[in-house]
Scaffold this motif. Structure first.
Motif, PDB file in Angstrom:
ATOM      1  N   ALA A  90       0.823  -1.212   0.000  1.00 22.49           N
ATOM      2  CA  ALA A  90       0.000   0.000   0.000  1.00 22.49           C
ATOM      3  C   ALA A  90       0.855   1.259   0.000  1.00 22.49           C
ATOM      4  CB  ALA A  90      -0.927  -0.007   1.209  1.00 22.49           C
ATOM      5  N   ALA A  91       2.057   1.183   0.580  1.00 21.21           N
ATOM      6  CA  ALA A  91       2.938   2.346   0.618  1.00 21.21           C
ATOM      7  C   ALA A  91       3.573   2.630  -0.739  1.00 21.21           C
ATOM      8  CB  ALA A  91       4.034   2.140   1.668  1.00 21.21           C
ATOM      9  N   ARG A  92       3.716   1.595  -1.569  1.00 19.12           N
ATOM     10  CA  ARG A  92       4.458   1.748  -2.819  1.00 19.12           C
ATOM     11  C   ARG A  92       3.607   1.646  -4.077  1.00 19.12           C
ATOM     12  NH1 ARG A  92       9.998  -1.773  -1.628  1.00 19.12           N
ATOM     13  NH2 ARG A  92      10.406  -0.913   0.446  1.00 19.12           N
ATOM     14  N   HIS A  93       2.378   1.162  -3.937  1.00 13.56           N
ATOM     15  CA  HIS A  93       1.561   0.936  -5.127  1.00 13.56           C
ATOM     16  C   HIS A  93       0.163   1.497  -4.939  1.00 13.56           C
ATOM     17  CE1 HIS A  93       4.551  -1.647  -7.037  1.00 13.56           C
ATOM     18  NE2 HIS A  93       4.761  -2.176  -5.840  1.00 13.56           N
ATOM     19  N   SER A  94      -0.468   1.826  -6.060  1.00 18.10           N
ATOM     20  CA  SER A  94      -1.826   2.367  -6.032  1.00 18.10           C
ATOM     21  C   SER A  94      -2.835   1.259  -5.741  1.00 18.10           C
ATOM     22  CB  SER A  94      -2.165   3.008  -7.381  1.00 18.10           C
ATOM     23  OG  SER A  94      -2.320   1.997  -8.381  1.00 18.10           O
ATOM     24  N   TYR A  95      -4.038   1.686  -5.430  1.00 16.10           N
ATOM     25  CA  TYR A  95      -5.113   0.726  -5.159  1.00 16.10           C
ATOM     26  C   TYR A  95      -5.323  -0.213  -6.347  1.00 16.10           C
ATOM     27  CZ  TYR A  95      -9.927  -0.979  -4.882  1.00 16.10           C
ATOM     28  OH  TYR A  95     -11.047  -1.774  -4.884  1.00 16.10           O
ATOM     29  N   GLU A 119      -3.218  -1.085  -8.684  1.00 15.22           N
ATOM     30  CA  GLU A 119      -2.083  -2.002  -8.831  1.00 15.22           C
ATOM     31  C   GLU A 119      -2.157  -3.142  -7.822  1.00 15.22           C
ATOM     32  OE1 GLU A 119       1.128   1.341 -10.489  1.00 15.22           O
ATOM     33  OE2 GLU A 119       1.134   0.720  -8.386  1.00 15.22           O
ATOM     34  N   ILE A 120      -2.576  -2.817  -6.597  1.00 18.65           N
ATOM     35  CA  ILE A 120      -2.718  -3.853  -5.565  1.00 18.65           C
ATOM     36  C   ILE A 120      -3.843  -4.811  -5.930  1.00 18.65           C
ATOM     37  CG2 ILE A 120      -3.280  -4.272  -3.130  1.00 18.65           C
ATOM     38  CD1 ILE A 120      -1.980  -1.546  -2.524  1.00 18.65           C
ATOM     39  N   ALA A 121      -4.938  -4.278  -6.459  1.00 15.69           N
ATOM     40  CA  ALA A 121      -6.058  -5.133  -6.874  1.00 15.69           C
ATOM     41  C   ALA A 121      -5.596  -6.126  -7.943  1.00 15.69           C
ATOM     42  CB  ALA A 121      -7.206  -4.279  -7.396  1.00 15.69           C
ATOM     43  N   GLU A 122      -4.855  -5.623  -8.931  1.00 17.52           N
ATOM     44  CA  GLU A 122      -4.355  -6.518  -9.981  1.00 17.52           C
ATOM     45  C   GLU A 122      -3.427  -7.593  -9.405  1.00 17.52           C
ATOM     46  OE1 GLU A 122      -4.911  -6.933 -13.163  1.00 17.52           O
ATOM     47  OE2 GLU A 122      -6.252  -5.253 -13.561  1.00 17.52           O
ATOM     48  N   TRP A 123      -2.610  -7.221  -8.440  1.00 14.34           N
ATOM     49  CA  TRP A 123      -1.730  -8.196  -7.800  1.00 14.34           C
ATOM     50  C   TRP A 123      -2.551  -9.275  -7.087  1.00 14.34           C
ATOM     51  CZ3 TRP A 123       2.627 -10.610  -7.283  1.00 14.34           C
ATOM     52  CH2 TRP A 123       2.940 -11.260  -6.090  1.00 14.34           C
ATOM     53  N   LEU A 124      -3.588  -8.840  -6.407  1.00 17.05           N
ATOM     54  CA  LEU A 124      -4.428  -9.786  -5.675  1.00 17.05           C
ATOM     55  C   LEU A 124      -5.143 -10.733  -6.637  1.00 17.05           C
ATOM     56  CD1 LEU A 124      -4.685  -9.758  -2.569  1.00 17.05           C
ATOM     57  CD2 LEU A 124      -6.956  -8.792  -2.846  1.00 17.05           C
ATOM     58  N   TRP A 125      -5.549 -10.240  -7.802  1.00 18.35           N
ATOM     59  CA  TRP A 125      -6.300 -11.055  -8.759  1.00 18.35           C
ATOM     60  C   TRP A 125      -5.394 -11.964  -9.579  1.00 18.35           C
ATOM     61  CZ3 TRP A 125      -9.099  -6.137 -10.934  1.00 18.35           C
ATOM     62  CH2 TRP A 125     -10.032  -5.683  -9.990  1.00 18.35           C
ATOM     63  N   THR A 126      -4.241 -11.458  -9.993  1.00 13.09           N
ATOM     64  CA  THR A 126      -3.443 -12.166 -11.004  1.00 13.09           C
ATOM     65  C   THR A 126      -2.042 -12.555 -10.548  1.00 13.09           C
ATOM     66  OG1 THR A 126      -2.499 -10.148 -11.958  1.00 13.09           O
ATOM     67  CG2 THR A 126      -4.656 -10.836 -12.775  1.00 13.09           C
ATOM     68  N   GLU A 127      -1.623 -12.050  -9.384  1.00  7.70           N
ATOM     69  CA  GLU A 127      -0.247 -12.236  -8.906  1.00  7.70           C
ATOM     70  C   GLU A 127       0.758 -11.604  -9.857  1.00  7.70           C
ATOM     71  OE1 GLU A 127       0.812 -15.900  -6.660  1.00  7.70           O
ATOM     72  OE2 GLU A 127      -1.056 -16.705  -7.501  1.00  7.70           O
ATOM     73  N   PRO A 164       2.153  -1.767 -13.380  1.00  4.06           N
ATOM     74  CA  PRO A 164       2.430  -0.366 -13.026  1.00  4.06           C
ATOM     75  C   PRO A 164       1.587   0.612 -13.834  1.00  4.06           C
ATOM     76  CG  PRO A 164       4.464  -1.609 -13.264  1.00  4.06           C
ATOM     77  CD  PRO A 164       3.365  -2.494 -13.776  1.00  4.06           C
ATOM     78  N   GLY A 165       1.000   1.567 -13.127  1.00  5.81           N
ATOM     79  CA  GLY A 165       0.231   2.613 -13.779  1.00  5.81           C
ATOM     80  C   GLY A 165      -1.171   2.226 -14.222  1.00  5.81           C
ATOM     81  N   VAL A 166      -1.625   1.018 -13.905  1.00  8.78           N
ATOM     82  CA  VAL A 166      -2.945   0.589 -14.354  1.00  8.78           C
ATOM     83  C   VAL A 166      -4.039   1.436 -13.703  1.00  8.78           C
ATOM     84  CG1 VAL A 166      -3.177  -1.153 -12.510  1.00  8.78           C
ATOM     85  CG2 VAL A 166      -4.464  -1.422 -14.638  1.00  8.78           C
ATOM     86  N   THR A 167      -5.061   1.778 -14.479  1.00  9.48           N
ATOM     87  CA  THR A 167      -6.252   2.463 -13.957  1.00  9.48           C
ATOM     88  C   THR A 167      -7.478   1.729 -14.478  1.00  9.48           C
ATOM     89  OG1 THR A 167      -6.267   4.015 -15.822  1.00  9.48           O
ATOM     90  CG2 THR A 167      -5.160   4.736 -13.803  1.00  9.48           C
ATOM     91  N   THR A 181      -3.877   5.128  -0.231  1.00 11.21           N
ATOM     92  CA  THR A 181      -3.273   4.134   0.658  1.00 11.21           C
ATOM     93  C   THR A 181      -4.326   3.447   1.509  1.00 11.21           C
ATOM     94  OG1 THR A 181      -1.211   5.409   0.729  1.00 11.21           O
ATOM     95  CG2 THR A 181      -1.546   3.776   2.466  1.00 11.21           C
ATOM     96  N   ALA A 182      -5.303   4.216   1.984  1.00 10.64           N
ATOM     97  CA  ALA A 182      -6.396   3.618   2.763  1.00 10.64           C
ATOM     98  C   ALA A 182      -7.125   2.568   1.935  1.00 10.64           C
ATOM     99  CB  ALA A 182      -7.369   4.699   3.226  1.00 10.64           C
ATOM    100  N   LEU A 183      -7.382   2.872   0.669  1.00  9.75           N
ATOM    101  CA  LEU A 183      -8.024   1.900  -0.218  1.00  9.75           C
ATOM    102  C   LEU A 183      -7.167   0.638  -0.343  1.00  9.75           C
ATOM    103  CD1 LEU A 183      -9.218   4.312  -3.050  1.00  9.75           C
ATOM    104  CD2 LEU A 183     -10.716   2.996  -1.554  1.00  9.75           C
ATOM    105  N   GLY A 184      -5.864   0.830  -0.522  1.00  9.86           N
ATOM    106  CA  GLY A 184      -4.969  -0.318  -0.658  1.00  9.86           C
ATOM    107  C   GLY A 184      -4.878  -1.156   0.603  1.00  9.86           C
ATOM    108  N   LEU A 185      -4.873  -0.497   1.756  1.00 13.61           N
ATOM    109  CA  LEU A 185      -4.801  -1.215   3.028  1.00 13.61           C
ATOM    110  C   LEU A 185      -6.053  -2.037   3.294  1.00 13.61           C
ATOM    111  CD1 LEU A 185      -3.328   1.653   5.233  1.00 13.61           C
ATOM    112  CD2 LEU A 185      -2.130  -0.456   4.615  1.00 13.61           C
TER     113      LEU A 185
END
Length: 421
Positions: A105-110, A112-120, A124-127, A229-233
């Motif tokens: 959450a400190a280094r990536h946008s909400y 980007e974190i969502a994509e990581w959670l879905w696809t591993e 970068p820069g995804v919207t 960051t709150a969204l990512g956390l």
């Protein structure tokens, strides 16, 4: 969990279905009910139709099911457990797919974190963007609601309306569900009535678009970073009540919109997503009075628990609160609310060690940004939608309808006479 392919037995002796049933004190059919609920794992007998069970696992389940001394059993089979690869909570820290969630959450946008959670995979820069036609359907449905409608109701109506505009919603393949997720989340935000007219932020990161739906104040970069960051956390937090509801819906092969709607329905409770609103109101009361002591005393006298404190999964400090407080300390206008939050913690924790949880940190963000008390609930719901999608995807890969616990009937013993008018 589902039956697995036979593997070498490295955990000790394996039991037949009959032996497992005898050890558990249940019928063989109930043993397979435990399997369907994820409480036992089974292996097929090579070349046969039966299954075998790990003796240690069966013994542990039998121990959990054993009634307390001198009493009768009040459970059909221990707590529901679900194997998941998404979130781990351990030693006052939590991880998304093994990676420290607060660092993500400190280094990536909400997004980007969502994509990581879905696809591993990191993108970068995804919207996330949504088709205008879908947004229009959802927005018109939300606009038809009464003015006093709460944020979770608005989001649930938006999700249902968006589903009606998607003829492919019943496709539960991974690519289709991911496509739904990437358009549903921005649709939920766009369907909320704007408070701040700032067209420059209509196509930016999701946190920027959400800000204009929560407050009329123009944001600075530090505030937008705190919201993102709150969204990512808050993306996911293991099997919270709303997440379990999503998995139950997905187990029945409800489409993604319906599964998200199930999660939103549970989220609205004061012990879950609405908790930050209670903390927000408490914080404003302390700011108004200038001292937490009389406010805390009145809350306790009324028999109410103090919101924003403690978490049953964290004996120590909630890592989400710690990360969000650190960002809020960089925002000058948040200082009064931060001091009030510290006063609440210090006053309440005089005799019992207590720590602020993420609800209190979220309340500091919303109160210091001129947002209403319901804003935290909105942030929580939008953020958690990404986690719900991850859990739905995981559940679609499991045996259908496995999330079916057995009831323990405690009513009058039959047969009873027919009731009379």
């Amino acid at each position: 969990m589902r039956d697995q392919d036979p593997l070498p037995d490295s955990t000790g002796r394996r039991l037949s279905t009959k032996e497992a049933a005898e050890l558990l004190g249940v019928k063989p059919e109930t043993v397979y009910a435990y399997v369907s609920r994820g409480q036992l794992n089974s292996l097929r007998v090579p070349g046969g139709r039966g299954s075998t069970f790990d003796a240690k696992e069966v013994t542990a389940l039998a121990r959990r099911n054993r009634p307390a001394s001198g009493g009768s059993s009040g459970s059909a089979g221990g707590e529901l457990s679900v194997r998941t690869r998404i979130t781990l909570i351990e030693r006052d820290r939590y991880y998304f797919r093994g990676v420290d969630a607060t660092e993500l959450a400190a280094r990536h946008s909400y997004e980007e974190i969502a994509e990581w959670l879905w696809t591993e995979r990191l993108s970068p820069g995804v919207t996330f963007t949504a088709p205008e036609a879908t947004v229009d359907v959802a927005r018109r449905a939300v606009e038809a609601l009464p003015e006093h409608t709460g944020p979770t109701d608005r989001l649930r109506v938006a999700a249902i309306a968006a589903a009606t505009a998607d003829p492919l919603r019943f496709d539960l393949s991974e690519n289709a569900v991911l496509g739904t997720a990437r358009t549903l989340i921005p649709t939920l935000v766009a369907a909320l009535p704007p408070v701040l007219d700032d067209r420059r932020r209509d196509d930016g990161p999701l946190a920027h678009r959400l800000w204009t739906r929560l407050t009329g104040r123009k944001p600075d970069e530090a505030s937008l970073r705190a919201l993102d960051t709150a969204l990512g956390l808050l993306v996911d937090h293991d099997l919270a009540a709303s997440t379990l509801a999503v998995r139950v819906a997905a187990s029945a092969h409800a489409h993604a919109y319906a599964a998200i709607s199930a999660g939103l329905g549970v989220l609205e409770g004061p012990l879950h997503g609405a908790a930050s609103g209670l903390a927000h109101r408490l914080l404003l009361d302390v700011l108004d009075r200038g001292d937490a002591a009389p406010v805390i005393a009145e809350e306790l006298r009324a028999g109410r628990r103090i919101p924003g404190l403690g978490h049953r999964l964290y004996p120590g400090e909630d890592p989400r609160a710690r990360a969000l407080f650190a960002l809020l300390e960089e925002i000058p206008r948040a200082e009064p609310a931060l001091l009030a939050a510290r006063d609440i913690v210090a006053t309440t924790a005089r005799h019992t060690p207590l720590h602020a949880n993420v609800d209190l940190a979220l309340a500091v963000l919303t109160a210091s940004s001129g947002m209403p008390a319901t804003a935290g609930e909105t942030v929580f719901a939008v953020a958690r939608t990404a986690g719900w999608i991850a859990h739905a995807l995981e559940e679609y890969g499991e045996r259908p309808l496995r999330m079916r616990p057995s009831g323990v009937y405690v009513g009058p013993k039959p047969p009873q006479p027919l009731p009379e008018a």
